[in-house]
Design a protein around this motif. Sequence first.
Motif, PDB file in Angstrom:
ATOM      1  N   GLN A 107      -3.272   2.534  -1.955  1.00  0.00           N
ATOM      2  CA  GLN A 107      -3.383   1.502  -2.987  1.00  0.00           C
ATOM      3  C   GLN A 107      -2.603   1.886  -4.238  1.00  0.00           C
ATOM      4  OE1 GLN A 107      -4.776  -1.602  -3.032  1.00  0.00           O
ATOM      5  NE2 GLN A 107      -3.875  -1.738  -5.083  1.00  0.00           N
ATOM      6  N   GLN A 108      -1.776   0.970  -4.710  1.00  0.00           N
ATOM      7  CA  GLN A 108      -1.014   1.220  -5.934  1.00  0.00           C
ATOM      8  C   GLN A 108      -1.879   1.024  -7.172  1.00  0.00           C
ATOM      9  OE1 GLN A 108       1.982  -1.519  -7.269  1.00  0.00           O
ATOM     10  NE2 GLN A 108       1.036  -3.296  -6.280  1.00  0.00           N
ATOM     11  N   LYS A 109      -1.478   1.660  -8.249  1.00  0.00           N
ATOM     12  CA  LYS A 109      -2.031   1.462  -9.598  1.00  0.00           C
ATOM     13  C   LYS A 109      -3.532   1.779  -9.707  1.00  0.00           C
ATOM     14  CE  LYS A 109       1.391  -2.100 -10.682  1.00  0.00           C
ATOM     15  NZ  LYS A 109       1.629  -3.507 -11.079  1.00  0.00           N
ATOM     16  N   LYS A 110      -4.071   2.547  -8.766  1.00  0.00           N
ATOM     17  CA  LYS A 110      -5.445   3.036  -8.856  1.00  0.00           C
ATOM     18  C   LYS A 110      -5.458   4.495  -8.408  1.00  0.00           C
ATOM     19  CE  LYS A 110      -8.911   0.359  -7.525  1.00  0.00           C
ATOM     20  NZ  LYS A 110      -9.784  -0.553  -6.705  1.00  0.00           N
ATOM     21  N   GLU A 111      -6.445   5.254  -8.894  1.00  0.00           N
ATOM     22  CA  GLU A 111      -6.604   6.607  -8.363  1.00  0.00           C
ATOM     23  C   GLU A 111      -6.879   6.511  -6.862  1.00  0.00           C
ATOM     24  OE1 GLU A 111      -8.234   9.423 -11.947  1.00  0.00           O
ATOM     25  OE2 GLU A 111      -9.717   8.408 -10.706  1.00  0.00           O
TER      26      GLU A 111
ATOM     27  N   PHE B 121       1.581  14.987  -2.475  1.00  0.00           N
ATOM     28  CA  PHE B 121       2.149  13.678  -2.131  1.00  0.00           C
ATOM     29  C   PHE B 121       2.883  13.106  -3.334  1.00  0.00           C
ATOM     30  CE2 PHE B 121       2.007   9.015  -1.736  1.00  0.00           C
ATOM     31  CZ  PHE B 121       2.657   8.877  -0.520  1.00  0.00           C
ATOM     32  N   ALA B 122       4.073  12.612  -3.118  1.00  0.00           N
ATOM     33  CA  ALA B 122       4.861  11.899  -4.135  1.00  0.00           C
ATOM     34  C   ALA B 122       4.955  12.683  -5.443  1.00  0.00           C
ATOM     35  CB  ALA B 122       4.262  10.522  -4.382  1.00  0.00           C
TER      36      ALA B 122
ATOM     37  N   LYS C 207       3.038   3.714  -8.352  1.00  0.00           N
ATOM     38  CA  LYS C 207       3.665   2.411  -8.194  1.00  0.00           C
ATOM     39  C   LYS C 207       3.905   2.137  -6.717  1.00  0.00           C
ATOM     40  CE  LYS C 207       6.063   2.404 -12.669  1.00  0.00           C
ATOM     41  NZ  LYS C 207       7.385   2.313 -13.341  1.00  0.00           N
ATOM     42  N   ALA C 208       4.000   0.862  -6.372  1.00  0.00           N
ATOM     43  CA  ALA C 208       4.293   0.490  -4.994  1.00  0.00           C
ATOM     44  C   ALA C 208       5.622   1.102  -4.562  1.00  0.00           C
ATOM     45  CB  ALA C 208       4.349  -1.028  -4.855  1.00  0.00           C
ATOM     46  N   SER C 209       5.693   1.485  -3.288  1.00  0.00           N
ATOM     47  CA  SER C 209       6.918   2.103  -2.779  1.00  0.00           C
ATOM     48  C   SER C 209       7.110   1.774  -1.308  1.00  0.00           C
ATOM     49  CB  SER C 209       6.863   3.622  -2.952  1.00  0.00           C
ATOM     50  OG  SER C 209       7.971   4.237  -2.333  1.00  0.00           O
ATOM     51  N   PHE C 210       8.332   1.346  -0.974  1.00  0.00           N
ATOM     52  CA  PHE C 210       8.699   1.107   0.416  1.00  0.00           C
ATOM     53  C   PHE C 210       9.242   2.368   1.083  1.00  0.00           C
ATOM     54  CE2 PHE C 210       9.120  -3.221  -1.382  1.00  0.00           C
ATOM     55  CZ  PHE C 210       8.335  -3.915  -0.482  1.00  0.00           C
ATOM     56  N   THR C 211       9.396   3.442   0.310  1.00  0.00           N
ATOM     57  CA  THR C 211       9.952   4.683   0.848  1.00  0.00           C
ATOM     58  C   THR C 211       8.900   5.420   1.673  1.00  0.00           C
ATOM     59  OG1 THR C 211      11.393   4.902  -1.084  1.00  0.00           O
ATOM     60  CG2 THR C 211      11.056   6.863   0.288  1.00  0.00           C
ATOM     61  N   PRO C 212       9.123   5.636   2.972  1.00  0.00           N
ATOM     62  CA  PRO C 212       8.156   6.390   3.790  1.00  0.00           C
ATOM     63  C   PRO C 212       8.103   7.843   3.314  1.00  0.00           C
ATOM     64  CG  PRO C 212       9.681   5.145   5.163  1.00  0.00           C
ATOM     65  CD  PRO C 212      10.242   5.143   3.781  1.00  0.00           C
TER      66      PRO C 212
ATOM     67  N   LEU D  17       0.870  14.324   7.148  1.00  0.00           N
ATOM     68  CA  LEU D  17       0.784  12.906   7.489  1.00  0.00           C
ATOM     69  C   LEU D  17       2.103  12.237   7.119  1.00  0.00           C
ATOM     70  CD1 LEU D  17      -2.809  12.110   6.140  1.00  0.00           C
ATOM     71  CD2 LEU D  17      -2.125  12.873   8.428  1.00  0.00           C
ATOM     72  N   LYS D  18       2.658  11.472   8.040  1.00  0.00           N
ATOM     73  CA  LYS D  18       4.008  10.942   7.875  1.00  0.00           C
ATOM     74  C   LYS D  18       4.030   9.420   7.695  1.00  0.00           C
ATOM     75  CE  LYS D  18       5.988  14.694  10.651  1.00  0.00           C
ATOM     76  NZ  LYS D  18       6.849  15.069  11.809  1.00  0.00           N
ATOM     77  N   ASN D  19       5.161   8.955   7.145  1.00  0.00           N
ATOM     78  CA  ASN D  19       5.466   7.525   7.077  1.00  0.00           C
ATOM     79  C   ASN D  19       4.441   6.750   6.249  1.00  0.00           C
ATOM     80  OD1 ASN D  19       6.951   5.186   7.640  1.00  0.00           O
ATOM     81  ND2 ASN D  19       5.832   4.784   9.533  1.00  0.00           N
ATOM     82  N   ILE D  20       4.117   7.266   5.074  1.00  0.00           N
ATOM     83  CA  ILE D  20       3.105   6.664   4.203  1.00  0.00           C
ATOM     84  C   ILE D  20       3.776   5.787   3.142  1.00  0.00           C
ATOM     85  CG2 ILE D  20       1.265   7.148   2.534  1.00  0.00           C
ATOM     86  CD1 ILE D  20       0.860   9.824   4.038  1.00  0.00           C
ATOM     87  N   LEU D  21       3.247   4.590   2.938  1.00  0.00           N
ATOM     88  CA  LEU D  21       3.732   3.669   1.922  1.00  0.00           C
ATOM     89  C   LEU D  21       2.678   3.488   0.835  1.00  0.00           C
ATOM     90  CD1 LEU D  21       5.244   0.851   4.205  1.00  0.00           C
ATOM     91  CD2 LEU D  21       6.346   2.950   3.391  1.00  0.00           C
ATOM     92  N   VAL D  22       3.083   2.888  -0.281  1.00  0.00           N
ATOM     93  CA  VAL D  22       2.151   2.598  -1.375  1.00  0.00           C
ATOM     94  C   VAL D  22       2.254   1.106  -1.689  1.00  0.00           C
ATOM     95  CG1 VAL D  22       1.494   3.081  -3.760  1.00  0.00           C
ATOM     96  CG2 VAL D  22       2.430   4.914  -2.320  1.00  0.00           C
TER      97      VAL D  22
END
Length: 486
Positions: free
Chosen positions: A38-42, A59-60, A82-87, A100-105
């Motif tokens: 989830q973006q924009k939340k802890e 992570f990130a 922030k939202a991210s399309f980058t895996p 853990l792989k291929n994670i989006l936000v």
Amino acid sequence: MHSNKLSFPFLIVFLVFSLNLFSQITLPKILGHNMVLQQKKEVAIWGTASPDEKISVEFAGQNKKTIADKSGKWSVKLKPMKASFTPREMTIKGSNTIVLKNILVGEVWLCSGQSNMEYAMRKYSKFETATKGYKPPEDDLNKASNTNIRIFLDRRKYMDPSPEHLGWDAAMGKPLVDFSAVGYYFAKDLYAKLHVPIGMISAAVPGSRIEPWIQSSKMEIAPKMKNGKTLEKLSADGGESGKFYDTMIQPLIPYTLKGFLWYQGESNCFLNENIRYAYKFKTLIESWRNDWNDPKMPFYFVQLAPYAYSTTKDERSHTAEQLPEFWEAQKLALHLKNTNTIAITDLVDSIADLHPGYKWEIGRRLSLLASNKTYGQKNIVWSGPVYKKMKTVGNTIEITYSYTGSGLKSRDGKPLTWFTIAGEDGKFVKANAEIKGDKIILSSPEIMHPVFARFGWNEGAQSNFINNEGLPAVPFRTDNPWDNLF
């Protein structure tokens, strides 16, 4: 003669092996490859390890450290992202390392309920028989290819931790076949509006009443109504309270979500419930929000579709007004902040079918609601006309509406249907209904002094009254006995 005692070297090997097993970091099944955070939340990340084991989560660009407690439980919270399309990869280290792989936000929603929410995409063939004029979408079952929409199907018998950290999938191919159609079409429409990754978790069981979705301890209350009357304890009412909460909801807590979607009630409507259901529903909403430590988390639900409950034969007798009374019970939840509902009275081909096939439109309407109320896209009309107030003017009743969109109209150009009015005696008769701005003027030559009005107050009511955006007017009655008791 053989000794029953283990040899000393074997005992050492056995103890070391056992210790290594115990000290392995274990993650709940909901945390895995391909997930959306989830973006924009802890963001909560948690699991088990050996007591006092040092744990790190990367992570990130964030590196969070913690120590497992005496029972082996641990958790960290990643800072809002922030939202991210980058895996991207998440690395969790202790005595062992998990990657853990291929994670989006992006945005994450949990959809739950009974069969109409569980109604899977593999039933897509039924969509093609639709006759209401709502065009089916493209053949998503075979052509869906948006890898930025991720789905997790909560299967109650398979929610133990996955050694392979599997469970999340892209919404395409075989994983999509068994996923909630409402959940998928919600995600598809929301993605088109927000342009961020969407994660959908489906936890639904056909035929389930509301009680199994509520933690048992939360059911032992005796609701006190505003008029001072106290209902009997909710308890389970024979509904196996906590059964699905324990196996399907609790394993998800505290996975960070944006909100909840709920489509359930048919099983409780068959029991002729109304005000008791309202308090159970309130309990579910408040307890789930408390579980996720967010008292304002959006909770959106579907008003049950028209269905001929009165024709069913069981130990209880049903009337044609049982379903409208249940709608009132559902709508009492609107007294809670950040709740709302969509009407689907127009999405039924036959009132003999408990499972209307227009799931793509139900998902879209929930997305319209979320887009407006949760994501602030105020230009989006998400509801049909909703009763606001009434006024008696001479021998007419004037009904004022909200959510009129760009105007009120008849879907087929014919006189508006399913309006009735009554005098003091409460005997309702069919009313003539005239559109006048954001109001409807009701009258009948049979009622010279009208006092009450109703609209769509029948289990089979499918009125032609809509706004210009094509969304149906919501049934109501002005003689509602429950509204001041919640």
